[in-house]
Scaffold this motif. Structure first.
Motif, PDB file in Angstrom:
ATOM      1  N   LEU A 219       0.834  -1.205   0.000  1.00  0.00           N
ATOM      2  CA  LEU A 219       0.000   0.000   0.000  1.00  0.00           C
ATOM      3  C   LEU A 219       0.871   1.259   0.000  1.00  0.00           C
ATOM      4  O   LEU A 219       0.533   2.254  -0.648  1.00  0.00           O
ATOM      5  N   PHE A 220       1.957   1.212   0.728  1.00  0.00           N
ATOM      6  CA  PHE A 220       2.884   2.349   0.784  1.00  0.00           C
ATOM      7  C   PHE A 220       3.366   2.701  -0.618  1.00  0.00           C
ATOM      8  O   PHE A 220       3.285   3.865  -1.053  1.00  0.00           O
ATOM      9  N   PHE A 221       3.827   1.717  -1.357  1.00  0.00           N
ATOM     10  CA  PHE A 221       4.365   2.006  -2.684  1.00  0.00           C
ATOM     11  C   PHE A 221       3.263   2.306  -3.701  1.00  0.00           C
ATOM     12  O   PHE A 221       3.499   3.029  -4.677  1.00  0.00           O
ATOM     13  N   ARG A 222       2.059   1.802  -3.485  1.00  0.00           N
ATOM     14  CA  ARG A 222       0.951   2.183  -4.367  1.00  0.00           C
ATOM     15  C   ARG A 222       0.634   3.672  -4.212  1.00  0.00           C
ATOM     16  O   ARG A 222       0.397   4.379  -5.192  1.00  0.00           O
ATOM     17  N   LEU A 275      -0.190   7.599   5.598  1.00  0.00           N
ATOM     18  CA  LEU A 275      -1.300   7.377   4.669  1.00  0.00           C
ATOM     19  C   LEU A 275      -1.498   5.877   4.409  1.00  0.00           C
ATOM     20  O   LEU A 275      -2.635   5.391   4.393  1.00  0.00           O
ATOM     21  N   ALA A 276      -0.404   5.162   4.245  1.00  0.00           N
ATOM     22  CA  ALA A 276      -0.503   3.725   3.988  1.00  0.00           C
ATOM     23  C   ALA A 276      -1.099   2.988   5.178  1.00  0.00           C
ATOM     24  O   ALA A 276      -1.945   2.093   5.020  1.00  0.00           O
ATOM     25  N   ASP A 277      -0.692   3.367   6.380  1.00  0.00           N
ATOM     26  CA  ASP A 277      -1.231   2.715   7.578  1.00  0.00           C
ATOM     27  C   ASP A 277      -2.715   3.048   7.762  1.00  0.00           C
ATOM     28  O   ASP A 277      -3.511   2.193   8.171  1.00  0.00           O
ATOM     29  N   ALA A 278      -3.079   4.269   7.435  1.00  0.00           N
ATOM     30  CA  ALA A 278      -4.499   4.666   7.526  1.00  0.00           C
ATOM     31  C   ALA A 278      -5.329   3.866   6.540  1.00  0.00           C
ATOM     32  O   ALA A 278      -6.424   3.379   6.862  1.00  0.00           O
ATOM     33  N   TRP A 279      -4.816   3.701   5.336  1.00  0.00           N
ATOM     34  CA  TRP A 279      -5.516   2.914   4.308  1.00  0.00           C
ATOM     35  C   TRP A 279      -5.657   1.468   4.787  1.00  0.00           C
ATOM     36  O   TRP A 279      -6.725   0.854   4.665  1.00  0.00           O
TER      37      TRP A 279
END
Length: 283
Positions: A219-222, A275-279
Protein backbone atom coordinates in the motif's frame (compact mmCIF):
# COMPACT_ATOMS: atom_id res chain seq x y z
CA UNK A 1 49.78 -10.85 -19.19
CA UNK A 2 51.97 -8.69 -16.96
CA UNK A 3 50.11 -6.32 -14.69
CA UNK A 4 49.54 -2.88 -16.22
CA UNK A 5 47.31 0.01 -15.24
CA UNK A 6 44.10 -0.63 -17.18
CA UNK A 7 42.40 2.68 -16.32
CA UNK A 8 44.89 4.59 -18.46
CA UNK A 9 44.15 6.33 -21.74
CA UNK A 10 46.97 4.69 -23.68
CA UNK A 11 46.22 1.24 -22.26
CA UNK A 12 42.52 1.50 -23.11
CA UNK A 13 43.31 2.71 -26.63
CA UNK A 14 45.77 -0.16 -27.09
CA UNK A 15 43.25 -2.76 -25.94
CA UNK A 16 40.55 -1.34 -28.22
CA UNK A 17 42.94 -1.52 -31.19
CA UNK A 18 44.42 -4.92 -30.36
CA UNK A 19 41.09 -6.66 -29.95
CA UNK A 20 39.34 -4.64 -32.68
CA UNK A 21 36.62 -3.59 -30.29
CA UNK A 22 33.56 -1.82 -31.55
CA UNK A 23 32.24 -0.06 -28.48
CA UNK A 24 28.50 -0.58 -28.16
CA UNK A 25 26.74 2.63 -27.17
CA UNK A 26 23.53 0.72 -26.46
CA UNK A 27 25.36 -1.25 -23.76
CA UNK A 28 26.83 1.88 -22.19
CA UNK A 29 30.41 0.91 -23.01
CA UNK A 30 32.39 3.93 -21.81
CA UNK A 31 35.72 2.89 -20.28
CA UNK A 32 37.34 4.79 -17.42
CA UNK A 33 40.78 6.29 -18.04
CA UNK A 34 41.32 7.73 -14.56
CA UNK A 35 43.20 5.46 -12.11
CA UNK A 36 42.28 7.79 -9.24
CA UNK A 37 38.58 7.30 -9.99
CA UNK A 38 38.65 3.51 -10.02
CA UNK A 39 40.68 3.55 -6.80
CA UNK A 40 38.12 5.89 -5.20
CA UNK A 41 35.27 3.54 -6.16
CA UNK A 42 37.12 0.50 -4.80
CA UNK A 43 37.87 2.37 -1.58
CA UNK A 44 34.24 3.46 -1.23
CA UNK A 45 33.18 -0.19 -1.56
CA UNK A 46 34.93 -0.94 1.77
CA UNK A 47 36.67 -4.08 0.56
CA UNK A 48 39.17 -6.26 2.37
CA UNK A 49 40.95 -9.46 1.43
CA UNK A 50 38.32 -12.12 0.88
CA UNK A 51 35.28 -9.79 0.80
CA UNK A 52 32.78 -11.08 -1.79
CA UNK A 53 32.04 -8.25 -4.22
CA UNK A 54 29.76 -8.31 -7.23
CA UNK A 55 30.52 -6.12 -10.23
CA UNK A 56 28.09 -5.44 -13.07
CA UNK A 57 29.47 -4.70 -16.52
CA UNK A 58 33.26 -5.02 -16.18
CA UNK A 59 33.87 -4.03 -19.80
CA UNK A 60 37.62 -4.46 -20.33
CA UNK A 61 38.28 -4.63 -16.59
CA UNK A 62 39.27 -1.11 -15.56
CA UNK A 63 37.21 -1.08 -12.35
CA UNK A 64 37.54 -4.85 -11.96
CA UNK A 65 41.28 -4.43 -11.59
CA UNK A 66 40.90 -1.87 -8.81
CA UNK A 67 38.48 -4.16 -6.98
CA UNK A 68 40.77 -7.17 -7.41
CA UNK A 69 43.79 -5.28 -6.08
CA UNK A 70 42.06 -4.97 -2.70
CA UNK A 71 42.21 -8.75 -2.34
CA UNK A 72 38.41 -9.05 -2.52
CA UNK A 73 36.82 -12.00 -4.30
CA UNK A 74 35.31 -10.40 -7.40
CA UNK A 75 32.38 -11.90 -9.30
CA UNK A 76 31.60 -9.82 -12.38
CA UNK A 77 28.59 -10.13 -14.69
CA UNK A 78 29.21 -9.20 -18.33
CA UNK A 79 26.43 -9.36 -20.90
CA UNK A 80 28.71 -8.84 -23.94
CA UNK A 81 30.32 -12.16 -24.89
CA UNK A 82 32.59 -10.40 -27.39
CA UNK A 83 34.61 -9.15 -24.39
CA UNK A 84 35.43 -12.67 -23.19
CA UNK A 85 38.81 -12.77 -24.94
CA UNK A 86 39.67 -9.29 -23.68
CA UNK A 87 38.83 -10.07 -20.05
CA UNK A 88 40.68 -13.39 -20.19
CA UNK A 89 43.74 -11.32 -21.14
CA UNK A 90 43.34 -8.31 -18.81
CA UNK A 91 42.27 -10.34 -15.77
CA UNK A 92 44.95 -13.01 -16.13
CA UNK A 93 47.01 -11.63 -13.20
CA UNK A 94 44.03 -11.82 -10.83
CA UNK A 95 42.98 -15.33 -9.72
CA UNK A 96 40.45 -13.69 -7.37
CA UNK A 97 38.30 -12.55 -10.33
CA UNK A 98 35.49 -14.69 -11.74
CA UNK A 99 33.57 -13.50 -14.80
CA UNK A 100 30.03 -14.71 -15.51
CA UNK A 101 28.84 -13.96 -19.05
CA UNK A 102 25.19 -13.43 -18.31
CA UNK A 103 22.64 -10.66 -17.86
CA UNK A 104 22.63 -9.93 -14.12
CA UNK A 105 18.84 -9.45 -14.25
CA UNK A 106 18.41 -13.01 -15.55
CA UNK A 107 21.10 -14.74 -13.51
CA UNK A 108 20.37 -17.06 -10.58
CA UNK A 109 21.69 -14.55 -8.05
CA UNK A 110 20.37 -16.35 -4.96
CA UNK A 111 22.23 -19.47 -6.03
CA UNK A 112 25.40 -17.58 -7.01
CA UNK A 113 25.60 -15.30 -3.97
CA UNK A 114 24.61 -17.93 -1.42
CA UNK A 115 24.36 -16.83 2.20
CA UNK A 116 27.52 -14.71 2.44
CA UNK A 117 27.28 -10.94 2.88
CA UNK A 118 28.26 -9.23 -0.37
CA UNK A 119 29.20 -5.76 -1.51
CA UNK A 120 28.46 -4.51 -5.02
CA UNK A 121 30.32 -2.03 -7.22
CA UNK A 122 29.70 -1.01 -10.80
CA UNK A 123 29.87 1.55 -13.54
CA UNK A 124 26.24 0.93 -14.45
CA UNK A 125 25.13 1.27 -18.07
CA UNK A 126 23.01 4.43 -18.12
CA UNK A 127 20.18 2.85 -20.10
CA UNK A 128 19.46 0.26 -17.42
CA UNK A 129 20.65 1.91 -14.19
CA UNK A 130 17.23 2.20 -12.54
CA UNK A 131 15.97 -1.35 -13.29
CA UNK A 132 19.20 -2.91 -11.99
CA UNK A 133 19.35 -0.72 -8.89
CA UNK A 134 15.71 -1.26 -7.93
CA UNK A 135 15.91 -4.99 -8.59
CA UNK A 136 18.91 -5.37 -6.29
CA UNK A 137 17.80 -3.14 -3.42
CA UNK A 138 14.22 -4.46 -3.38
CA UNK A 139 15.37 -8.07 -3.41
CA UNK A 140 16.29 -10.12 -0.37
CA UNK A 141 19.75 -10.77 -1.77
CA UNK A 142 22.54 -10.57 0.84
CA UNK A 143 24.10 -7.36 -0.55
CA UNK A 144 24.88 -4.91 2.25
CA UNK A 145 26.60 -2.12 0.30
CA UNK A 146 26.23 -0.72 -3.22
CA UNK A 147 28.76 1.65 -4.80
CA UNK A 148 27.41 2.55 -8.21
CA UNK A 149 28.41 5.06 -10.84
CA UNK A 150 25.49 6.47 -12.77
CA UNK A 151 24.32 9.50 -14.71
CA UNK A 152 24.40 12.54 -12.42
CA UNK A 153 20.75 13.29 -13.15
CA UNK A 154 19.74 9.87 -11.80
CA UNK A 155 21.95 10.31 -8.74
CA UNK A 156 20.34 13.69 -8.07
CA UNK A 157 16.91 12.07 -8.21
CA UNK A 158 17.96 9.36 -5.78
CA UNK A 159 19.27 11.90 -3.24
CA UNK A 160 16.43 14.43 -3.68
CA UNK A 161 14.39 15.81 -0.80
CA UNK A 162 10.58 16.37 -0.68
CA UNK A 163 9.38 19.34 -2.69
CA UNK A 164 12.41 19.54 -4.95
CA UNK A 165 12.11 19.15 -8.71
CA UNK A 166 14.20 15.97 -8.71
CA UNK A 167 12.21 14.31 -5.89
CA UNK A 168 10.17 11.35 -7.04
CA UNK A 169 9.25 7.70 -6.62
CA UNK A 170 12.89 6.70 -7.21
CA UNK A 171 14.02 8.94 -4.33
CA UNK A 172 11.63 7.23 -1.94
CA UNK A 173 12.29 3.71 -3.21
CA UNK A 174 16.05 3.95 -2.70
CA UNK A 175 15.96 5.95 0.53
CA UNK A 176 13.38 3.54 1.98
CA UNK A 177 15.83 0.65 1.73
CA UNK A 178 19.21 2.39 1.91
CA UNK A 179 21.12 5.33 3.29
CA UNK A 180 22.65 7.29 0.42
CA UNK A 181 25.96 9.11 0.27
CA UNK A 182 27.55 10.93 -2.65
CA UNK A 183 31.20 9.95 -3.22
CA UNK A 184 32.23 12.04 -6.23
CA UNK A 185 31.25 13.49 -9.60
CA UNK A 186 33.14 12.34 -12.68
CA UNK A 187 33.47 14.49 -15.83
CA UNK A 188 32.99 13.11 -19.36
CA UNK A 189 36.75 13.50 -19.96
CA UNK A 190 37.37 10.55 -17.61
CA UNK A 191 36.02 8.08 -20.20
CA UNK A 192 36.71 6.66 -23.64
CA UNK A 193 34.52 7.35 -25.52
CA UNK A 194 33.28 10.45 -23.74
CA UNK A 195 29.64 10.32 -22.63
CA UNK A 196 27.50 13.41 -23.08
CA UNK A 197 26.83 13.78 -19.36
CA UNK A 198 28.55 14.01 -15.99
CA UNK A 199 28.55 10.86 -13.87
CA UNK A 200 28.19 10.48 -10.11
CA UNK A 201 29.26 7.73 -7.74
CA UNK A 202 26.87 6.96 -4.87
CA UNK A 203 27.39 4.70 -1.88
CA UNK A 204 24.13 3.12 -0.75
CA UNK A 205 24.16 1.11 2.45
CA UNK A 206 21.25 -1.24 3.06
CA UNK A 207 19.31 -0.34 6.20
CA UNK A 208 18.77 -3.04 8.81
CA UNK A 209 15.12 -1.97 8.79
CA UNK A 210 13.37 0.31 6.25
CA UNK A 211 13.45 4.07 6.83
CA UNK A 212 9.81 4.02 7.90
CA UNK A 213 7.77 1.20 9.41
CA UNK A 214 4.53 0.45 7.56
CA UNK A 215 1.82 -2.12 8.17
CA UNK A 216 1.59 -3.05 4.49
CA UNK A 217 4.48 -2.19 2.20
CA UNK A 218 2.44 -2.78 -0.94
CA UNK A 219 0.00 0.00 0.00
CA UNK A 220 2.88 2.35 0.78
CA UNK A 221 4.37 2.01 -2.68
CA UNK A 222 0.95 2.18 -4.37
CA UNK A 223 0.40 5.57 -2.74
CA UNK A 224 3.88 6.73 -3.75
CA UNK A 225 3.10 5.73 -7.33
CA UNK A 226 -0.16 7.69 -7.19
CA UNK A 227 1.57 10.74 -5.77
CA UNK A 228 4.15 10.94 -8.54
CA UNK A 229 2.15 9.47 -11.40
CA UNK A 230 0.58 12.85 -12.17
CA UNK A 231 2.74 15.37 -10.37
CA UNK A 232 0.50 18.38 -11.08
CA UNK A 233 -2.54 16.89 -9.40
CA UNK A 234 -3.32 17.55 -5.75
CA UNK A 235 -3.19 14.31 -3.84
CA UNK A 236 -6.95 14.01 -3.36
CA UNK A 237 -7.35 13.85 -7.15
CA UNK A 238 -4.32 11.58 -7.52
CA UNK A 239 -5.97 9.09 -5.16
CA UNK A 240 -9.16 9.13 -7.25
CA UNK A 241 -7.15 8.52 -10.41
CA UNK A 242 -5.39 5.68 -8.59
CA UNK A 243 -8.70 3.95 -7.92
CA UNK A 244 -9.44 5.05 -4.35
CA UNK A 245 -13.10 6.20 -3.99
CA UNK A 246 -13.56 9.79 -2.83
CA UNK A 247 -15.12 8.88 0.52
CA UNK A 248 -12.36 6.42 1.37
CA UNK A 249 -9.70 8.86 0.19
CA UNK A 250 -11.02 11.58 2.48
CA UNK A 251 -11.11 9.15 5.40
CA UNK A 252 -7.50 8.07 4.75
CA UNK A 253 -6.29 11.67 4.62
CA UNK A 254 -8.16 12.59 7.79
CA UNK A 255 -6.91 9.58 9.71
CA UNK A 256 -3.32 10.25 8.57
CA UNK A 257 -3.55 13.97 9.29
CA UNK A 258 -2.37 14.88 5.78
CA UNK A 259 -3.71 17.75 3.68
CA UNK A 260 -5.04 16.28 0.43
CA UNK A 261 -4.86 19.67 -1.29
CA UNK A 262 -1.09 19.35 -1.38
CA UNK A 263 0.69 17.61 -4.24
CA UNK A 264 2.21 14.21 -3.62
CA UNK A 265 5.67 15.51 -4.55
CA UNK A 266 5.68 17.54 -1.31
CA UNK A 267 5.00 14.55 0.97
CA UNK A 268 7.78 13.13 3.08
CA UNK A 269 8.33 9.40 3.37
CA UNK A 270 6.83 9.56 6.87
CA UNK A 271 3.63 11.13 5.50
CA UNK A 272 3.31 8.39 2.87
CA UNK A 273 3.78 5.86 5.68
CA UNK A 274 0.96 7.42 7.72
CA UNK A 275 -1.30 7.38 4.67
CA UNK A 276 -0.50 3.73 3.99
CA UNK A 277 -1.23 2.71 7.58
CA UNK A 278 -4.50 4.67 7.53
CA UNK A 279 -5.52 2.91 4.31
CA UNK A 280 -4.61 -0.45 5.86
CA UNK A 281 -6.72 0.29 8.94
CA UNK A 282 -9.73 1.44 6.90
CA UNK A 283 -9.81 -1.35 4.35
Amino acid sequence: MIEVELADRQTVQYIVRRFHLRLKHKLGQNFLIRPDVVRAIAEAAELEAGTPVMEIGPGIGTLTQALARTGANVTAFEIDRSLEEVLAHTMEPYPNVHIIYEDVLKADLPGILGDKTWHAAANLPYYITTPILLYLIQSELPIALFVFMMQKEVADRIMAEPGSKAYGALSIAVQYYCTVEKILDIPPTAFIPRPAVTSTVLRMRRRETPAVVVKEEKLFFRLVKMGFGQRRKVFTNAMKTGGIPSELGEAILARAGVDGKRRGETFSMEEYARLADAWHDLK
